[in-house]
Enzyme design. Structure first.
Site, mmCIF file in Angstrom:
data_model
loop_
_atom_site.group_PDB
_atom_site.id
_atom_site.type_symbol
_atom_site.label_atom_id
_atom_site.label_comp_id
_atom_site.label_asym_id
_atom_site.label_seq_id
_atom_site.Cartn_x
_atom_site.Cartn_y
_atom_site.Cartn_z
ATOM 1 N N GLU A 1 -11.251 -9.154 2.977
ATOM 2 C CA GLU A 1 -9.992 -8.823 3.653
ATOM 3 C C GLU A 1 -10.315 -8.602 5.114
ATOM 4 O OE1 GLU A 1 -7.213 -6.169 1.769
ATOM 5 O OE2 GLU A 1 -6.415 -5.494 3.685
ATOM 6 N N GLU B 1 -8.635 0.696 -3.420
ATOM 7 C CA GLU B 1 -9.440 0.748 -2.192
ATOM 8 C C GLU B 1 -10.327 1.969 -2.220
ATOM 9 O OE1 GLU B 1 -7.784 0.969 1.764
ATOM 10 O OE2 GLU B 1 -6.480 -0.677 1.220
ATOM 11 N N THR C 1 -8.435 3.707 8.397
ATOM 12 C CA THR C 1 -9.669 2.914 8.329
ATOM 13 C C THR C 1 -9.834 2.143 9.636
ATOM 14 O OG1 THR C 1 -9.163 2.690 5.992
ATOM 15 C CG2 THR C 1 -10.969 1.352 6.847
ATOM 16 N N HIS D 1 -5.579 3.716 -1.757
ATOM 17 C CA HIS D 1 -6.907 4.098 -1.257
ATOM 18 C C HIS D 1 -7.181 5.543 -1.651
ATOM 19 C CE1 HIS D 1 -9.650 4.417 2.620
ATOM 20 N NE2 HIS D 1 -10.293 4.745 1.506
ATOM 21 N N HIS E 1 0.966 6.230 1.884
ATOM 22 C CA HIS E 1 1.708 7.183 2.711
ATOM 23 C C HIS E 1 2.929 7.784 2.022
ATOM 24 C CE1 HIS E 1 -1.295 6.835 5.627
ATOM 25 N NE2 HIS E 1 -1.160 5.519 5.692
ATOM 26 N N HIS F 1 -3.849 -4.363 7.499
ATOM 27 C CA HIS F 1 -3.922 -3.211 8.392
ATOM 28 C C HIS F 1 -2.990 -3.351 9.586
ATOM 29 C CE1 HIS F 1 -5.918 0.668 8.860
ATOM 30 N NE2 HIS F 1 -5.405 0.570 10.049
ATOM 31 N N ARG G 1 -6.907 12.886 0.968
ATOM 32 C CA ARG G 1 -5.843 13.308 1.890
ATOM 33 C C ARG G 1 -4.489 12.702 1.522
ATOM 34 N NH1 ARG G 1 -7.574 10.072 7.332
ATOM 35 N NH2 ARG G 1 -9.552 11.079 6.885
ATOM 36 N N ARG H 1 -9.277 8.272 -0.996
ATOM 37 C CA ARG H 1 -10.288 8.672 -0.012
ATOM 38 C C ARG H 1 -11.110 9.820 -0.552
ATOM 39 N NH1 ARG H 1 -8.846 6.567 5.477
ATOM 40 N NH2 ARG H 1 -10.736 7.630 6.121
ATOM 41 N N ASN I 1 0.860 -1.193 0.000
ATOM 42 C CA ASN I 1 0.000 0.000 0.000
ATOM 43 C C ASN I 1 0.898 1.246 0.000
ATOM 44 O OD1 ASN I 1 -1.407 2.273 1.101
ATOM 45 N ND2 ASN I 1 -3.080 0.923 1.666
HETATM 46 N N1 PXP Z 1 -5.866 -3.064 3.856
HETATM 47 C C1 PXP Z 1 -6.837 -2.139 3.922
HETATM 48 C C2 PXP Z 1 -8.194 -2.515 3.453
HETATM 49 C C3 PXP Z 1 -6.568 -0.837 4.374
HETATM 50 O O1 PXP Z 1 -7.549 0.084 4.442
HETATM 51 C C4 PXP Z 1 -5.253 -0.503 4.727
HETATM 52 C C5 PXP Z 1 -4.931 0.890 5.167
HETATM 53 O O2 PXP Z 1 -5.243 1.786 4.175
HETATM 54 C C6 PXP Z 1 -4.270 -1.492 4.625
HETATM 55 C C7 PXP Z 1 -4.611 -2.771 4.217
HETATM 56 C C8 PXP Z 1 -2.845 -1.215 4.966
HETATM 57 O O3 PXP Z 1 -2.727 -0.870 6.306
HETATM 58 P P1 PXP Z 1 -1.362 -0.307 6.845
HETATM 59 O O4 PXP Z 1 -1.057 0.914 6.067
HETATM 60 O O5 PXP Z 1 -1.640 -0.062 8.273
HETATM 61 O O6 PXP Z 1 -0.330 -1.397 6.617
#
Ligand code: PXP
Length: 248
Positions: free
Chosen positions: A155, A74, A105, A47, A14, A198, A53, A49, A11
């Site tokens: 998931e 996402e 999330t 993602h 960030h 997550h 952001r 949003r 992901n």
């Molecule tokens: N899976 C989903 C569905 C998420 O919403 C997120 C966070 O955006 C992640 C995985 C990844 O989480 P993290 O960034 O905490 O590893």
């Protein structure tokens, strides 16, 4: 049942968070996605949003154009996001709950109780060829409802497990892990492909990666943070190594 290869979805949200802190073009999430691809990521998760952001619309354009590995898009279950997904036709769409004021999330999607609405929402996405996954808590009602409405993938939200690990609450960690373990097995039994994501870190990934039915992990924040110290490619390679070690 043992799935040989556990997929890693990286992901990159960030990377966009850091870029947006200064409002310019760097660091570029698409470049990060290409580094992740070269480092062995099996997919990229982003993602978009509602408040933009981190990831912005042009990032999705760039990712769709540049990636050879699948994009897991996402999004919240809104009309706007559905239209964007239908325009891009990504490999996968992960539907998540979204609250404007949350930092990330926070919970899973409430599938049980809005079966009809979600089934209707998913239908055009599935007709367009996207594999739809529902981001849910490791909760029997939600797993059953996901199967009932015909989602091919769920998931499971690993946030409570990851938080317990990070805070040294070992009894809570073990009970969250056992919920995830049970729901991975139950989802698989119901014919669902099961992903987990997550908050996972080098410390917490092992017991999840060791669950033989899990098909994919989606990991972002920790990897992007670790990339500051090791570089993005090596940070991903280490996560991959730990996943493979746990699975072996
Ligand atoms: N899976 C989903 C569905 C998420 O919403 C997120 C966070 O955006 C992640 C995985 C990844 O989480 P993290 O960034 O905490 O590893």
């Amino acid at each position: 049942m043992t799935l040989k290869h556990l997929r890693l979805g990286v992901n990159i949200d960030h990377v966009a968070t850091v870029r947006n802190a200064r409002g310019g073009d760097v660091p570029d999430p698409v470049r990060a996605a290409l580094v992740a691809e070269a480092a062995g990521a099996d997919g990229i998760t982003a993602h978009l949003r509602e408040d933009r952001r981190h990831i912005i619309d042009s990032d999705i354009d760039g990712l769709m154009a540049a990636l050879k590995i699948p994009l897991n898009f996402e999004m919240a279950a809104t009309a706007e996001m559905q239209a964007i997904a239908l325009r891009h036709k990504p490999h996968a769409v992960c539907i998540v709950p979204e609250k404007r004021e949350e930092r990330t999330t926070e919970g899973g999607l409430e599938v049980a109780g809005q079966d009809n609405t979600l089934a209707a929402y998913m239908a055009p996405l599935q007709a367009a060829g996207a594999r739809v996954s529902l981001f849910i808590a490791a909760d029997k009602r939600q797993v059953e409802a996901s199967a009932r409405i015909g989602a091919p993938v769920i998931e499971l939200h690993a946030g409570a497990y990851a938080d317990a690990w990070a805070e040294g609450r070992w009894a809570a960690r073990d009970s969250e892990l056992s919920k995830i373990t049970d729901m991975v097995a139950y989802g698989t039994e119901l014919g669902l492909e099961v992903h987990v994501g997550h908050g996972l870190t080098y410390d917490s990934v092992g017991p999840i990666a060791a669950l033989p039915q899990v098909a994919e992990l989606n990991i972002g924040h920790f990897i992007i943070g670790e990339a500051i110290f090791r570089g993005l490619g090596p940070a991903i390679a280490e996560m991959r190594r730990l996943m493979d070690e746990a699975r072996a």
